[in-house]
Scaffold this motif. Structure first.
Motif, PDB file in Angstrom:
ATOM      1  N   THR A  79       0.866  -1.183   0.000  1.00 27.81           N
ATOM      2  CA  THR A  79       0.000   0.000   0.000  1.00 27.81           C
ATOM      3  C   THR A  79       0.904   1.235   0.000  1.00 27.81           C
ATOM      4  O   THR A  79       2.123   1.131   0.237  1.00 27.81           O
ATOM      5  CB  THR A  79      -0.849   0.047   1.282  1.00 27.81           C
ATOM      6  OG1 THR A  79       0.068   0.162   2.391  1.00 27.81           O
ATOM      7  CG2 THR A  79      -1.697  -1.208   1.424  1.00 27.81           C
ATOM      8  N   GLU A  80       0.284   2.388  -0.193  1.00 27.18           N
ATOM      9  CA  GLU A  80       1.033   3.650  -0.158  1.00 27.18           C
ATOM     10  C   GLU A  80       1.718   3.802   1.220  1.00 27.18           C
ATOM     11  O   GLU A  80       2.856   4.250   1.302  1.00 27.18           O
ATOM     12  CB  GLU A  80       0.058   4.794  -0.429  1.00 27.18           C
ATOM     13  CG  GLU A  80       0.668   6.090  -0.921  1.00 27.18           C
ATOM     14  CD  GLU A  80       1.466   5.990  -2.212  1.00 27.18           C
ATOM     15  OE1 GLU A  80       1.178   5.125  -3.061  1.00 27.18           O
ATOM     16  OE2 GLU A  80       2.420   6.779  -2.350  1.00 27.18           O
ATOM     17  N   HIS A 119       2.056  -2.100  -7.404  1.00 33.16           N
ATOM     18  CA  HIS A 119       1.500  -0.932  -6.707  1.00 33.16           C
ATOM     19  C   HIS A 119       1.641   0.322  -7.581  1.00 33.16           C
ATOM     20  O   HIS A 119       0.717   1.124  -7.683  1.00 33.16           O
ATOM     21  CB  HIS A 119       2.225  -0.747  -5.364  1.00 33.16           C
ATOM     22  CG  HIS A 119       1.886   0.542  -4.704  1.00 33.16           C
ATOM     23  ND1 HIS A 119       0.710   0.735  -4.006  1.00 33.16           N
ATOM     24  CD2 HIS A 119       2.553   1.736  -4.675  1.00 33.16           C
ATOM     25  CE1 HIS A 119       0.670   1.980  -3.568  1.00 33.16           C
ATOM     26  NE2 HIS A 119       1.780   2.607  -3.951  1.00 33.16           N
ATOM     27  N   ASN A 152      -0.819  -0.365 -10.711  1.00 36.41           N
ATOM     28  CA  ASN A 152      -2.251  -0.636 -10.500  1.00 36.41           C
ATOM     29  C   ASN A 152      -2.802  -0.047  -9.203  1.00 36.41           C
ATOM     30  O   ASN A 152      -3.993  -0.160  -8.940  1.00 36.41           O
ATOM     31  CB  ASN A 152      -2.500  -2.155 -10.508  1.00 36.41           C
ATOM     32  CG  ASN A 152      -2.072  -2.776 -11.833  1.00 36.41           C
ATOM     33  OD1 ASN A 152      -2.219  -2.168 -12.890  1.00 36.41           O
ATOM     34  ND2 ASN A 152      -1.511  -3.979 -11.782  1.00 36.41           N
ATOM     35  N   GLY A 153      -1.928   0.550  -8.377  1.00 34.29           N
ATOM     36  CA  GLY A 153      -2.393   1.183  -7.139  1.00 34.29           C
ATOM     37  C   GLY A 153      -2.857   2.600  -7.477  1.00 34.29           C
ATOM     38  O   GLY A 153      -3.260   2.880  -8.606  1.00 34.29           O
ATOM     39  N   VAL A 154      -2.746   3.514  -6.499  1.00 31.86           N
ATOM     40  CA  VAL A 154      -3.125   4.903  -6.809  1.00 31.86           C
ATOM     41  C   VAL A 154      -2.243   5.413  -7.950  1.00 31.86           C
ATOM     42  O   VAL A 154      -1.161   4.879  -8.193  1.00 31.86           O
ATOM     43  CB  VAL A 154      -2.980   5.820  -5.568  1.00 31.86           C
ATOM     44  CG1 VAL A 154      -4.071   5.529  -4.572  1.00 31.86           C
ATOM     45  CG2 VAL A 154      -1.592   5.696  -4.955  1.00 31.86           C
ATOM     46  N   HIS A 155      -2.694   6.501  -8.637  1.00 29.34           N
ATOM     47  CA  HIS A 155      -2.023   6.935  -9.872  1.00 29.34           C
ATOM     48  C   HIS A 155      -0.564   7.355  -9.619  1.00 29.34           C
ATOM     49  O   HIS A 155      -0.284   8.172  -8.750  1.00 29.34           O
ATOM     50  CB  HIS A 155      -2.805   8.099 -10.477  1.00 29.34           C
ATOM     51  CG  HIS A 155      -2.256   8.492 -11.806  1.00 29.34           C
ATOM     52  ND1 HIS A 155      -2.370   7.679 -12.920  1.00 29.34           N
ATOM     53  CD2 HIS A 155      -1.561   9.586 -12.198  1.00 29.34           C
ATOM     54  CE1 HIS A 155      -1.775   8.268 -13.935  1.00 29.34           C
ATOM     55  NE2 HIS A 155      -1.276   9.430 -13.534  1.00 29.34           N
ATOM     56  N   HIS A 156       0.369   6.780 -10.377  1.00 25.84           N
ATOM     57  CA  HIS A 156       1.786   7.134 -10.256  1.00 25.84           C
ATOM     58  C   HIS A 156       2.360   7.610 -11.588  1.00 25.84           C
ATOM     59  O   HIS A 156       3.576   7.666 -11.756  1.00 25.84           O
ATOM     60  CB  HIS A 156       2.608   5.928  -9.767  1.00 25.84           C
ATOM     61  CG  HIS A 156       2.343   5.562  -8.353  1.00 25.84           C
ATOM     62  ND1 HIS A 156       1.443   4.602  -7.983  1.00 25.84           N
ATOM     63  CD2 HIS A 156       2.855   6.056  -7.195  1.00 25.84           C
ATOM     64  CE1 HIS A 156       1.415   4.497  -6.667  1.00 25.84           C
ATOM     65  NE2 HIS A 156       2.262   5.370  -6.158  1.00 25.84           N
TER      66      HIS A 156
END
Ligand code: FAD
Length: 588
Positions: free
Chosen positions: A212-213, A261, A264-268
């Protein structure tokens, strides 16, 4: 298995940057040398198998005039000329060429050292197996160098070693932990990414970790994959030697999990990016350190101690990674900056209790705190050059590395002659004929007197330029000349040009134009074409022109065949700079 027996003056085990420089230096100074390396390519953590960039005392170009010179500089300038595309595979070939084509040096790739034969604290021979040729070798030698990174040879030979973090009290080090422990820094798998020019999916493998972040707090994780040195595992619960296979497995899961992450996690901002290369051989930061006659410590670094037996220097901050690495969400490292460069003593580069064993690279005799700085590869490389230079000298006199300390002035002078900088030490070589000469030149800039080429210091240090610079370059070029009080019969003119030691020239996989290395060229300050003329009175008796030089140290053989009293160096061009820069001229 085929069995072969080989005999050398010096056997170096481990072909990282330290082992390479040790082997080359010893061979150039007359020893018969073998370099035994268990990988198919040279360079250790700087090879295409791991792809870490070679940093040094300049701390990424932040400390002016601090870049390491000598054999490492020669290699990096060669790479700069040949490899402007910054390919790690091409760098492999540059390293291979430097070692493979070096006279008096035999390279054994894919050859793993696995046994030492020792009696009374003296290594008689070692055994190694070459995987590609089904051959087992017995290597006998007068001297051995452990540049394995893990101190494997020294450990097998029964040398005293240190592992983990010493307590504050051990060396009275302010930043050491209260209690000693066995924790080391961990290992890392690096990776690079590629901009595909359009969105590309990433399908997470079922075995990859999930992050996670919050798990990645303090750990910058953008789309350009290179700066992920903090994916670090081992050194706490897993031992970086014994558990290294397990550490690799955990690292693979971590790399693919972190990338999942990012994608596919929050936008990077990584929609268009894909994994390009993922290392499978972890870079190892820390394991054993071998005990020498002197153990370098934090206080020596912070006080910038000038050791009488200095053989090199460092300046990278003490870069102390957090115990537990990726499994904590604390800051991944603490940089403890050093105000000045510090020197490294000769007493730290040979084993205390094995009488023919040198220790180089990250295993030198240093506390965990000092190791935080000395472990960096340019520092390891110059330590290697010092080891090779000393070993060749010890071999000439048939004495031990410890006994060779009686020749420390000669070792230091040879290192300086070969362009390996030792802060606060200057050229005092009586055999350098240039020191008797009078200098004249075509023109000079204020603060850059022609006489400085004889002042014994071959780089700028703080406000002292220590260099001659012409006022521009006229159409006819610029010249500098040495007039001798009596006739001489020289065989070599040795010049140190300016390769701009304030700039980074190492190979790096950074996407963004290699940090601040925007123009990947040979440094523009370097002199390219020049002519050396030797005169007797007003008569020219010998001339040699060098075309397309791209090295800082030029050792030019000359053969005037009759006594001369003047050497004239005429510079025709540089690699782009509009004046001529020369740090040192020697004549032998
Ligand atoms: C992820 C990571 C990031 C880092 N960042 C930087 C950085 O940015 N800049 C920097 O300069 N340094 C960095 N370092 C530190 C640096 O890479 C190491 O401290 C350095 O490589 C040590 O050099 P060395 O020559 O002692 O060992 P190595 O580079 O490890 O070379 C030793 C070689 O010996 C070989 N060997 C080992 N055992 C045997 C055997 N039994 N027989 C034959 N050969 C053997 C190994 O295969 C290896 O290639 C980093 C390290 C890691 C892991």
């Amino acid at each position: 298995m085929i069995r072969k027996e080989k005999s050398y003056d010096l056997v170096v085990i481990g072909g990282g940057m330290s082992g390479i420089c040790a082997a080359i230096a010893a061979a150039r100074h007359g020893a018969e040398v073998a370099l035994i390396h268990n990988r198919p390519v040279l360079g250790g953590n700087a090879s295409s198998e791991i792809r870490m960039h070679i940093c040094g005392a300049d701390n990424h170009g932040k400390r002016p005039d601090a870049r390491e010179t000598g054999i490492l500089e020669e290699i990096l300038l060669e790479n700069r000329y040949r490899n402007p595309q910054c390919s790690y595979s091409v760098f492999d070939a540059v390293l291979w060429e430097k070692v493979h084509f070096q006279d008096s040096l035999d390279l054994y790739l894919n050859t793993h050292y696995h046994k030492v034969n020792i009696s009374n604290g003296h290594i008689q021979s070692i055994e190694a197996t070459q995987l590609t040729s089904e051959t087992t070798f017995l290597f006998t030698a007068n001297y051995f160098v452990d540049t394995t990174g893990d101190g494997t040879l020294a450990y097998d030979a029964g040398a005293n070693y240190m592992l983990g973090r010493e307590s504050k009290e051990t060396f009275n080090e302010p930043h050491a932990p209260k209690q000693a422990d066995h924790c080391t820094m961990g290992s890392t798998l690096l990776f690079t990414t590629k901009d595909m020019g359009h969105p590309v999916p990433f399908h997470k493998p079922y075995w990859a970790n999930t992050y996670t972040e919050e798990d990645l707090t303090h750990r910058g994780h953008g789309a350009t994959g290179y700066n992920y040195w903090w994916i670090e595992i081992g050194g706490d619960k897993l031992n970086t030697i014994e558990d290294s296979e397990q550490i690799r497995n955990e690292l693979v899961k971590a790399v693919y999990g972190v990338w999942d992450h990012v994608k596919n996690g929050v936008h990077h901002g990584a929609d268009n990016y894909a994994l390009d290369w993922v290392g499978f051989l972890p870079g190892k930061r820390e394991s054993r350190r071998i005990v020498g006659d002197y153990i370098l410590n934090e206080n020596d670094l912070v006080s910038a101690k000038i050791f009488e037996d200095a053989i090199g220097y460092g300046g990278w901050p003490m870069d102390m990674h957090v115990v537990g690495g990726l499994n904590t969400n604390l800051e991944p490292t603490e940089f403890i900056y050093l105000p000045e460069v510090y020197t490294i003593p000769y007493g730290s580069i040979y084993a205390k209790d094995v009488d023919n064993l040198y220790i180089g690279g990250r295993v030198i005799s240093a506390s965990h705190m000092a190791f935080g700085s000395t472990r960096i590869m340019a520092t390891c490389a110059i330590i290697g050059q010092a080891i090779g230079t000393s070993a060749a000298m010890a071999n000439k006199h048939q004495i031990t590395p410890r006994e060779a300390s009686q020749y420390i002035k000669d070792i230091q002078q040879q290192l300086l002659r070969d362009d390996a900088y030792i802060p606060y030490f200057a050229n005092e070589d009586d055999s350098d004929l240039a020191r008797q000469a009078t200098i004249t030149c075509s023109s000079e800039q204020f603060g850059y007197d022609a006489n400085f080429v004889l002042n014994g210091i071959s780089r700028s240090v703080k406000e002292n330029s220590n260099a001659w610079r012409s006022k521009g370059i006229s159409e006819d070029g610029e010249w500098i000349a040495l007039d001798f009080p009596q006739t001489i019969n020289p065989t070599s003119v040795e010049i140190k040009f300016d390769s701009n030691l304030s700039k980074q020239i190492m190979l790096s996989a950074f996407h963004n134009g290699l940090g601040d290395q925007e123009n990947i060229t040979v440094p523009v300050e370097l002199v390219r074409d020049y002519t050396i003329t030797c005169n007797q009175g007003t008569t020219s008796v010998y001339k040699k022109t060098v075309i397309n030089n791209y090295q800082r140290l030029n050792k030019v053989s000359i053969a005037p065949c009759q006594p001369i009293d003047r050497i004239h160096i005429h510079v025709h061009s540089t690699h782009g700079c509009d004046d001529v820069h020369v740090y040192e001229i020697r004549v032998y």
